[in-house]
Write a protein that holds these residues in place. Structure first.
Motif, short mmCIF file in Angstrom:
data_model
loop_
_atom_site.label_atom_id
_atom_site.label_comp_id
_atom_site.label_asym_id
_atom_site.label_seq_id
_atom_site.Cartn_x
_atom_site.Cartn_y
_atom_site.Cartn_z
N CYS A 91 0.80 -1.22 0.00
CA CYS A 91 0.00 0.00 0.00
C CYS A 91 0.84 1.27 0.00
CB CYS A 91 -0.96 0.00 1.18
SG CYS A 91 -0.18 0.39 2.76
N ARG A 93 1.52 3.03 2.59
CA ARG A 93 1.07 3.96 3.63
C ARG A 93 1.08 3.35 5.03
NH1 ARG A 93 -2.70 4.32 -0.53
NH2 ARG A 93 -3.91 2.76 0.56
N CYS A 97 5.03 -0.64 5.51
CA CYS A 97 5.52 -0.02 4.28
C CYS A 97 6.39 1.19 4.60
CB CYS A 97 4.35 0.40 3.38
SG CYS A 97 3.57 -0.99 2.52
N VAL A 106 0.76 -4.38 5.98
CA VAL A 106 -0.38 -4.75 6.84
C VAL A 106 -1.69 -4.66 6.08
CG1 VAL A 106 -1.60 -4.18 8.96
CG2 VAL A 106 0.87 -3.87 8.84
N ASP A 107 -1.86 -3.59 5.33
CA ASP A 107 -3.13 -3.38 4.63
C ASP A 107 -3.40 -4.48 3.61
OD1 ASP A 107 -3.31 -1.15 6.11
OD2 ASP A 107 -3.62 0.25 4.44
ZN LIG Z 1 1.45 -1.22 3.43
#
Ligand SMILES: [Zn+2]
Ligand SMILES: [Zn+2]
Length: 372
Positions: A91, A93, A97, A106-107
């Motif tokens: 992601c 963000r 990341c 995680v996302d």
């Molecule tokens: Zn990420």
């Protein structure tokens, strides 16, 4: 559009090759005409239930092809680009990341269970019913729609079959040695499990100047192959982790600096750990069952400063590492094409898995849409 793909109907099988509907790419998605897909052990793990995936699903997570269409916000690739596919989009963000660990995003990981693309929805269907993706890709098909960040451009002189392997097995093995373990010239090295991933790790160790390079496997024919890839010593599985590790210690003069485990079996993980010397690292890249437990002699961890390093996707960054790996292949320093033992069509997918289990195959590649 209509495509043909290999669908896992339910855990346990069967795999059926049939016609499917593939929706057009969303704004940040890419339609890729697939040319090659490797057949990886992780695909089989979903069939036998070692790691279940939502069904019906088009399997395959090791692919390469040509970009055929892009969504309106796509900037990373253009129509006509040759791409290798990464099963780890990210992601940019989330907390992982932001600290540079895009392979742990995680996302994206939390959307894995939805078995779609990163937004959790699928682009595949059959007779109006949803068909799910596997690892954000689904490369056992003539084409796929994937997230922009799953597409990594590659040079046009690289064959699609080799590029496909870099999408999973090769990067997992090579990265474990170069990125996770940070192996240095002269380090003593061992790999437990000499399938496609283990041999990739072995090649990376040879290229980086490891010495000795010890291959461990239960199948003698795999050890012969490992020798041909540059193993200086081979050790046949000796019936127990302890006995096998003793043989590795003898061959290495007291234990190795880096022991890569590439099977996911607890006893092999134990053997890798027990093969390390002081300050040595056991690098775990095989995927165990979710309920697997590892028992280790705890005292030796502080006493010998032994380390256990987990490695997913070889701690790789596909945008950086795919090109770097393929450049070394082109220069003859990583003979990745030698991993490919069989090439066949999509309709022969069942035979591809049979070959994987026979021990006679290194990597089986599906040729999609003509020779790769
Ligand atoms: Zn990420
Ligand atoms: Zn894989």
């Amino acid at each position: 559009m209509k495509i043909r793909g290999a669908v896992l109907e339910q855990t346990g099988g069967p795999l059926t090759v049939c016609e499917l509907e593939l929706a057009p790419p969303g704004p940040e998605e890419v339609l890729v005409r697939l040319r090659a897909s490797g057949v990886c052990h992780s695909d089989y793990n979903t069939i036998d239930g070692t790691s279940e995936t939502r069904c019906p699903a088009v399997l395959g997570h090791e692919g390469a092809g040509v970009v055929e269409a892009v969504g309106e916000r796509v900037r990373r690739v253009r129509v006509g680009d040759h791409v290798a596919l990464s099963w780890a989009p990210w992601c940019g963000r989330c907390v992982e990341c932001l600290r540079g660990l895009t392979q742990l995003c995680v996302d994206v990981w939390k959307t894995t269970d939805a078995s779609g693309l990163v937004d959790g929805t699928t682009r595949l269907s059959r007779n109006g019913e949803p068909v799910y993706h596997y690892s954000f890709l689904s490369t056992f098909a003539e084409a796929c729609v994937v997230d922009e960040r799953a597409c990594v451009p590659i040079a046009e002189d690289i064959s699609f079959d080799v590029a496909a392997l870099v999408g999973c097995g090769v990067s997992t093995g090579v990265g474990a040695v170069w990125r996770t373990a940070d192996l240095r010239p002269g380090d003593r090295f061992a790999v437990v499990g000499c399938g496609g991933v283990g041999l990739s790790a072995l090649m990376a160790a040879v290229a980086a100047g490891a010495n000795p390079v010890i291959a461990v496997d239960a199948m003698p024919q795999k050890l012969d192959v490992a020798r041909s890839f540059g193993a200086t010593h081979v050790v046949e599985w000796a019936g127990s982790p302890e006995a096998t590790a003793e043989a590795v210690k003898e061959a290495s003069g007291g234990g190795v600096d880096v022991a890569v485990e590439a099977t996911g079996r607890p006893e092999a993980m134990e053997a890798a750990f027990l093969s390390t010397r002081g300050r040595g690292a056991a690098v775990m890249i095989g995927i165990p069952r979710p309920d697997a437990v590892l028992k280790l002699p705890a005292l030796t961890i502080p006493r010998l400063e032994r380390r256990i390093l987990g490695s997913i996707y070889g701690s790789s960054k596909p945008e950086r590492d795919f090109a770097l790996t393929l450049d070394l292949y082109r220069d003859g320093r990583l003979p990745l094409d030698r991993l490919i033992s069989h090439r066949m069509g999509l309709d022969e997918i069942e035979r591809a898995f049979e070959l994987m289990h026979s021990g006679d195959a290194l990597r089986v590649v599906l040729e999609l849409g003509g020779p790769a």
